[in-house]
Enzyme design. Structure first.
Site, PDB file in Angstrom:
ATOM      1  N   THR A  72       0.846  -1.203   0.000  1.00 41.11           N
ATOM      2  CA  THR A  72       0.000   0.000   0.000  1.00 41.11           C
ATOM      3  C   THR A  72       0.881   1.252   0.000  1.00 41.11           C
ATOM      4  OG1 THR A  72      -1.774  -1.168   1.120  1.00 41.11           O
ATOM      5  CG2 THR A  72      -1.770   1.233   1.336  1.00 41.11           C
ATOM      6  N   ASN A 153      -5.743  -9.653  -7.813  1.00 38.64           N
ATOM      7  CA  ASN A 153      -5.874 -10.388  -6.553  1.00 38.64           C
ATOM      8  C   ASN A 153      -7.175 -11.172  -6.443  1.00 38.64           C
ATOM      9  OD1 ASN A 153      -6.551  -7.536  -6.529  1.00 38.64           O
ATOM     10  ND2 ASN A 153      -7.224  -7.808  -4.429  1.00 38.64           N
ATOM     11  N   GLN A 181       0.653  -9.930  -6.440  1.00 39.72           N
ATOM     12  CA  GLN A 181       0.094 -11.280  -6.629  1.00 39.72           C
ATOM     13  C   GLN A 181       0.901 -12.105  -7.635  1.00 39.72           C
ATOM     14  OE1 GLN A 181      -2.254 -12.529  -4.750  1.00 39.72           O
ATOM     15  NE2 GLN A 181      -2.954 -10.663  -3.734  1.00 39.72           N
ATOM     16  N   SER A 201       5.099  -7.230  -1.743  1.00 38.24           N
ATOM     17  CA  SER A 201       4.818  -7.252  -0.311  1.00 38.24           C
ATOM     18  C   SER A 201       5.131  -8.646   0.238  1.00 38.24           C
ATOM     19  CB  SER A 201       3.330  -6.935  -0.124  1.00 38.24           C
ATOM     20  OG  SER A 201       3.036  -6.691   1.220  1.00 38.24           O
ATOM     21  N   ALA A 202       5.971  -8.704   1.295  1.00 35.40           N
ATOM     22  CA  ALA A 202       6.496  -9.992   1.762  1.00 35.40           C
ATOM     23  C   ALA A 202       5.426 -10.974   2.237  1.00 35.40           C
ATOM     24  CB  ALA A 202       7.493  -9.754   2.899  1.00 35.40           C
ATOM     25  N   HIS A 203       4.357 -10.442   2.849  1.00 34.68           N
ATOM     26  CA  HIS A 203       3.394 -11.371   3.465  1.00 34.68           C
ATOM     27  C   HIS A 203       2.542 -12.128   2.460  1.00 34.68           C
ATOM     28  CE1 HIS A 203      -0.520  -9.029   3.350  1.00 34.68           C
ATOM     29  NE2 HIS A 203       0.327  -8.069   3.064  1.00 34.68           N
ATOM     30  N   THR A 239      13.774   4.169  10.676  1.00 37.62           N
ATOM     31  CA  THR A 239      14.693   3.099  11.086  1.00 37.62           C
ATOM     32  C   THR A 239      14.347   1.807  10.352  1.00 37.62           C
ATOM     33  OG1 THR A 239      14.948   4.115  13.236  1.00 37.62           O
ATOM     34  CG2 THR A 239      15.510   1.780  13.093  1.00 37.62           C
ATOM     35  N   CYS A 326     -13.517  -4.800   0.086  1.00 37.24           N
ATOM     36  CA  CYS A 326     -14.224  -3.743   0.815  1.00 37.24           C
ATOM     37  C   CYS A 326     -14.537  -4.171   2.237  1.00 37.24           C
ATOM     38  CB  CYS A 326     -15.509  -3.426   0.072  1.00 37.24           C
ATOM     39  SG  CYS A 326     -16.410  -2.111   0.816  1.00 37.24           S
TER      40      CYS A 326
END
Ligand code: 7TS
Length: 400
Positions: A72, A153, A181, A201-203, A239, A326
């Protein structure tokens, strides 16, 4: 039995990834930007993790892969910085996105639209695909950026980003793709086509939550979204998320190693599961499966509210999704189903099943059994359901 079939929303952290991250909480916790030995303990590990991340997408050393907090953030960064750098100055005033981008693109596009930028939302065709020609047709000499996701997605539909990249290169327009994706599901080699910015995105590939990245091609670096202590070569202050970066590095390495398995075994399991689901009468699937990521099915069961089906699945220990990102309490129609022209009825019935390399055949057999029972129960109590297999007006693939 507990079955997790919502891997497009997030994935479990691979135990090897967790193991790689663990020392960086209690043992090696130095701020890598400090000057003492505590900092020095983390440096080589960050370097190795970054090398794995670069290698995973085949980025060149001179390109910038900047770690962010999530996809995001990366998506916001691209659109907002293009707005500030290229549009606010008045040289250009237009961007193009697809109408089925993730909300982190759509909502950001709407925000810059409210600031005076012109935005074109490209439609998908009745197979749920973006056509490269529509990108060409909509580019003008005022277009600053095209942003089209690599894979959707909700449906798993793979978009023609190589062709779109070539059009952008020819027309001298910046090109961004949201590859969230695609990583771990499709071969990724950014040297084989034109792309200026790429989000991940890693997750979504068995890494930790709260860590993403933005690739920026050399010479196309954007102004930072976060100003501050100039970490990440000044591209993104804050950081460093040391465990997160190390986790993403390991997850990327494993995603590359597991790609063949994903594209053969997972695909076969998905196809078989889909064949069985389509044997249930009055069911419809979006996008031909060879044009989809190997793990995704968006399927409609006519006469059944997606949310009711999710409830039955949830009671049986199965996690799936309506495919609608949503968070509203209203029962919203699935946006991709609406976009391909599915009738109002069907657009409310879509369920997304997304597999991972941890999904087992036993879990899918169990899920199939639960789905069949849920369909029978919910259609039985539905006041409006009557069999109408041809009552759709879109490119959906019909089952029985
Ligand atoms: N882009 C795409 C294509 C996504 O699928 C998602 C998450 C994001 C961006 C946002 O990622 P994050 O790291 O910022 O969370 N997609 C979904 C989904 O399909 N269901 O839940 C989250």
């Amino acid at each position: 039995m507990k079955v997790y079939l919502d891997n497009n929303a997030t994935t479990l952290v691979d135990p090897h990834v967790f193991e790689a991250m663990e020392p960086f909480f209690v043992q090696k916790y130095g701020n890598p930007n400090s000057l003492h030995a505590f900092a020095g303990e983390t440096h080589p590990h960050i370097k190795t993790a970054m090398e794995k991340i670069y290698a995973g997408i085949n980025a060149k050393k001179e390109d910038s892969v900047v770690i962010t907090s999530c996809a995001t953030e990366s998506n916001n960064w691209v659109l907002k910085s293009v707005y500030f750098e290229y549009i606010l100055t008045g040289r250009k005033n237009h961007i193009i996105v697809s109408e089925v981008e993730h909300p982190s693109i759509i909502a950001t596009a709407k925000f810059i639209e409210s600031m005076g930028c012109r935005v074109t939302y490209l439609p998908i065709n009745n197979e749920g695909l973006i056509e490269a020609q529509s990108v060409r047709d909509n580019i003008t000499n005022k277009t600053a950026l095209v942003s089209v996701m690599w894979a959707n997605n909700e449906t798993g539909a793979i978009f023609p980003i190589e062709e779109i990249g070539a059009i952008c290169e020819e027309k001298k327009v910046l090109f961004h793709t949201d590859a969230v994706q695609a990583i771990g599901k499709l071969p990724i080699n950014i040297q084989t086509f034109n792309v200026d910015y790429l989000t991940f995105s890693a997750h979504k590939f068995h890494g930790p939550k709260g860590v993403g990245a933005l690739y920026m091609k050399k010479g196309k670096e954007l102004m930072p979204l976060l100003h501050g202590g100039a970490q990440m070569g000044g591209h993104r202050s804050g950081t460093l998320n040391v465990p997160g970066i190390i986790g993403m590095g390991k997850a990327m390495e494993q995603a590359v190693d597991a790609l063949d398995f994903e594209m053969s075994e997972i695909r076969e399991m998905r196809d078989h599961f889909e064949d069985e689901l389509l044997k249930i009468e009055d069911t419809f699937v979006v996008t031909p499966r060879e044009k989809r990521t190997p793990n995704t099915i968006l399927i409609s069961f006519r006469g059944i509210e997606g949310e009711s089906m999710l409830w039955d699945l949830n009671r049986a220990g199965i996690g799936a999704s309506t495919g609608s990102a949503c968070a509203s309490e209203d029962l919203e129609a699935n946006s991709v189903m609406e976009a391909i022209g599915a009738d109002e009825d069907l657009a409310h019935t879509a369920i997304r099943f997304s597999l991972s390399r941890y999904t087992t055949q036993e879990e899918l057999d169990y899920t199939l059994d639960v789905v069949k029972k849920a369909v029978a129960r919910l259609r039985e109590i539905s006041s409006s359901y009557s069999y109408a297999p041809d009552g759709h007006k879109s490119g959906l693939t019909a089952g029985h």
